[in-house]
Write a protein that holds these residues in place. Structure first.
Motif, mmCIF file in Angstrom:
data_model
loop_
_atom_site.group_PDB
_atom_site.id
_atom_site.type_symbol
_atom_site.label_atom_id
_atom_site.label_comp_id
_atom_site.label_asym_id
_atom_site.label_seq_id
_atom_site.Cartn_x
_atom_site.Cartn_y
_atom_site.Cartn_z
ATOM 1 N N PRO A 23 0.536 -0.764 -0.085
ATOM 2 C CA PRO A 23 -0.013 -0.030 -0.351
ATOM 3 C C PRO A 23 0.573 1.333 0.133
ATOM 4 O O PRO A 23 2.252 0.684 0.534
ATOM 5 N N SER A 24 0.049 2.574 -0.027
ATOM 6 C CA SER A 24 0.521 3.527 0.099
ATOM 7 C C SER A 24 0.414 4.167 1.179
ATOM 8 O O SER A 24 -0.643 3.714 2.319
ATOM 9 N N ALA A 87 5.600 -12.553 -7.187
ATOM 10 C CA ALA A 87 5.188 -11.423 -7.546
ATOM 11 C C ALA A 87 5.374 -10.228 -6.729
ATOM 12 O O ALA A 87 4.432 -11.300 -5.675
ATOM 13 N N TYR A 88 5.807 -9.237 -7.166
ATOM 14 C CA TYR A 88 5.092 -7.963 -6.468
ATOM 15 C C TYR A 88 4.941 -6.687 -6.651
ATOM 16 O O TYR A 88 5.520 -6.316 -7.609
ATOM 17 N N ALA A 89 3.568 -6.405 -5.786
ATOM 18 C CA ALA A 89 3.089 -5.115 -6.823
ATOM 19 C C ALA A 89 3.170 -4.091 -5.682
ATOM 20 O O ALA A 89 2.509 -4.465 -5.132
ATOM 21 N N GLY A 90 3.544 -2.563 -6.157
ATOM 22 C CA GLY A 90 3.073 -1.552 -4.877
ATOM 23 C C GLY A 90 3.092 -0.501 -5.370
ATOM 24 O O GLY A 90 3.370 -0.211 -6.196
ATOM 25 N N ALA A 96 8.088 1.080 -3.211
ATOM 26 C CA ALA A 96 9.997 1.761 -2.993
ATOM 27 C C ALA A 96 10.485 0.206 -1.812
ATOM 28 O O ALA A 96 11.293 -0.730 -2.442
ATOM 29 N N VAL A 97 9.069 -0.262 -1.433
ATOM 30 C CA VAL A 97 9.518 -1.521 -0.608
ATOM 31 C C VAL A 97 9.743 -2.667 -1.825
ATOM 32 O O VAL A 97 10.621 -3.715 -1.800
ATOM 33 N N GLY A 98 9.323 -2.545 -2.872
ATOM 34 C CA GLY A 98 9.199 -3.880 -3.270
ATOM 35 C C GLY A 98 10.913 -3.563 -4.442
ATOM 36 O O GLY A 98 11.215 -4.676 -5.094
ATOM 37 N N LEU A 99 11.027 -2.089 -4.540
ATOM 38 C CA LEU A 99 12.394 -1.517 -5.531
ATOM 39 C C LEU A 99 13.124 -1.951 -4.360
ATOM 40 O O LEU A 99 14.476 -2.923 -5.003
ATOM 41 N N ILE A 115 4.196 1.285 -9.138
ATOM 42 C CA ILE A 115 3.199 2.461 -9.337
ATOM 43 C C ILE A 115 2.991 3.239 -8.066
ATOM 44 O O ILE A 115 3.360 3.795 -7.517
ATOM 45 N N CYS A 116 3.453 4.744 -9.174
ATOM 46 C CA CYS A 116 2.693 5.540 -8.851
ATOM 47 C C CYS A 116 3.993 5.647 -7.645
ATOM 48 O O CYS A 116 3.410 6.493 -6.376
ATOM 49 N N SER A 117 5.383 5.517 -7.402
ATOM 50 C CA SER A 117 6.699 5.556 -6.752
ATOM 51 C C SER A 117 7.893 6.138 -7.255
ATOM 52 O O SER A 117 8.004 6.731 -8.619
ATOM 53 N N SER A 118 8.817 6.187 -6.616
ATOM 54 C CA SER A 118 9.959 6.914 -7.027
ATOM 55 C C SER A 118 11.035 6.129 -6.276
ATOM 56 O O SER A 118 10.681 4.975 -5.690
ATOM 57 N N ALA A 119 12.358 6.046 -7.293
ATOM 58 C CA ALA A 119 13.902 5.849 -6.680
ATOM 59 C C ALA A 119 14.441 6.550 -5.553
ATOM 60 O O ALA A 119 14.932 6.546 -4.887
#
Length: 376
Positions: A23-24, A87-90, A96-99, A115-119
């Motif tokens: 989640p966000s 598999a993972y989606a976040g 960020a957790v997924g990265l 999704i709608c995230s950033s490094a």
């Protein structure tokens, strides 16, 4: 003493490939309400709550927490559920957790959607300030501006705004600490997990440029932009997010199209695709994904056996146009004309002589055409 785990909800067959959904910040796993049930048709979907959000205990993290700490909690959950690889989606912080997982624990992650995230999240200062504000004043004031940060004007999801307001301030602030310290830009080229980036074109928090930065750096990564979506794309544009995730995580449609071409032939499939319209597109995807990507790829029965079953079913229901197509398919799957005749003869006993009579006429025409084409 039993170790506390992140609160979570599991959906879908226990034997299906596992997919974890993150989640966000400020939301619960309800963020995935319009997406998870559809994904659970083909996956064992496990969506989880951040510490102090939804049903997760607030004391799972504390001040100075990192994204690595959150990733560790996700791995603890996966271990407890017996999920060795997933598999993972976040979304946002969940992304960020997924990265982090893909970079530090690639042996655990089979495929990744961010999704709608950033490094990185625009430096430490704004998050340090937000953490201090929340520790001092709680979340009520910040929740008032949630719609502006999460959605385009006029759109809201009251349940998610309520989740924001009801989150534990200390745990929320610890998550802000994690965002403040997060920056993986220099290490993105090391990520080798198949990755897709999904950007909301109207997202003010993590604009498409942030996702494009990841896509450009991660080898082989793809980028999808969703028009009209802001920061919580799975809640605002669930169908578009579903399409992106199904394409990335689901091998069914791709594999199904391969098998469909092998069985029915390129010419037939090309004609079907040429006739495809926006009205029929979802049906064509359904056929490729489920009929050809799951049933025809199941190794329990051979393609010869599946052709025999299909011929019988088509005769029983009088689908003679489809029968003609599957007589050709049966020949590709190795049935001789004599074996096809034997199948149709048996349908005379169990489906009726008139049905078999029409079936023999259809099959005779198809076999004659194939014989003529072979001589030509």
């Amino acid at each position: 003493m039993t170790e506390k785990l992140l609160n979570h909800r599991a959906e879908g067959p226990a034997s299906a490939p596992p997919l974890l959904l993150g989640p966000s910040l400020g939301t619960s796993y309800a963020l995935w309400d319009k997406v998870a049930p559809e994904l659970s048709i083909t996956h064992r979907v496990v969506r989880w709550d951040l510490p102090g959000h939804g049903g997760s205990a607030a004391d799972l993290i504390g001040p100075g927490a990192t994204v690595g700490d959150l990733a560790g909690l996700v791995l603890d959950l996966a271990d407890a559920l017996g999920l060795e690889r997933f598999a993972y989606a976040g979304v946002s912080l969940g992304g960020a957790v997924g990265l982090h997982l893909a970079l530090r624990h690639p042996e655990r992650v089979s495929s990744l959607a961010v999704i709608c995230s950033s490094a990185h999240f625009n430096g430490a200062k704004p998050w340090e300030e937000r953490a201090a504000l929340v520790r001092r004043e709680g979340l009520a004031g910040l929740a008032e501006s949630a719609d502006a940060r999460w959605f385009t004007p006029g759109f809201t999801v009251p349940e998610l705004v309520a989740d924001h307001r009801d989150a534990d301030p200390e745990a929320y602030a610890a998550c802000c600490d994690a965002l403040a310290a997060f920056d993986l830009r220099e290490r993105l080229p090391e990520i080798a997990v198949p990755t897709v980036l999904v950007a909301g074109r109207e997202d003010p928090a993590t604009p498409p440029a942030h996702l494009r930065e990841i896509a450009d750096a991660v080898p082989g990564a793809a980028l999808v932009e969703i028009p009209g979506a802001s920061h919580l794309a799975p809640a605002q544009c669930p169908e578009a997010v579903l399409t992106a995730l199904r394409t990335h995580f689901g091998t069914g449609a791709k594999r199904g199209m391969e098998v469909r071409r092998q069985v029915l032939g390129d010419a037939h499939v090309d004609r079907a695709q040429a006739r495809q319209t926006p009205f029929t597109a979802r049906f064509q995807d359904f056929i490729s994904r489920y009929a050809w990507g799951e049933i025809w790829t199941d190794p329990t029965l051979s393609r010869r056996e599946r052709s025999m079953i299909t011929l019988t079913a088509l005769v029983a229901h009088g689908h003679y146009d489809e029968l003609a197509m599957h007589v050709r398919a049966a020949r590709r799957n190795g049935l001789s004309p004599e074996e096809i005749g034997a199948v149709l003869l048996q349908t005379a006993v169990y489906c009726g002589v008139p049905a078999a009579n029409s079936a023999f006429a259809t099959a005779q025409r198809v076999l004659a055409e194939e014989d003529e084409a072979g001589r030509g």
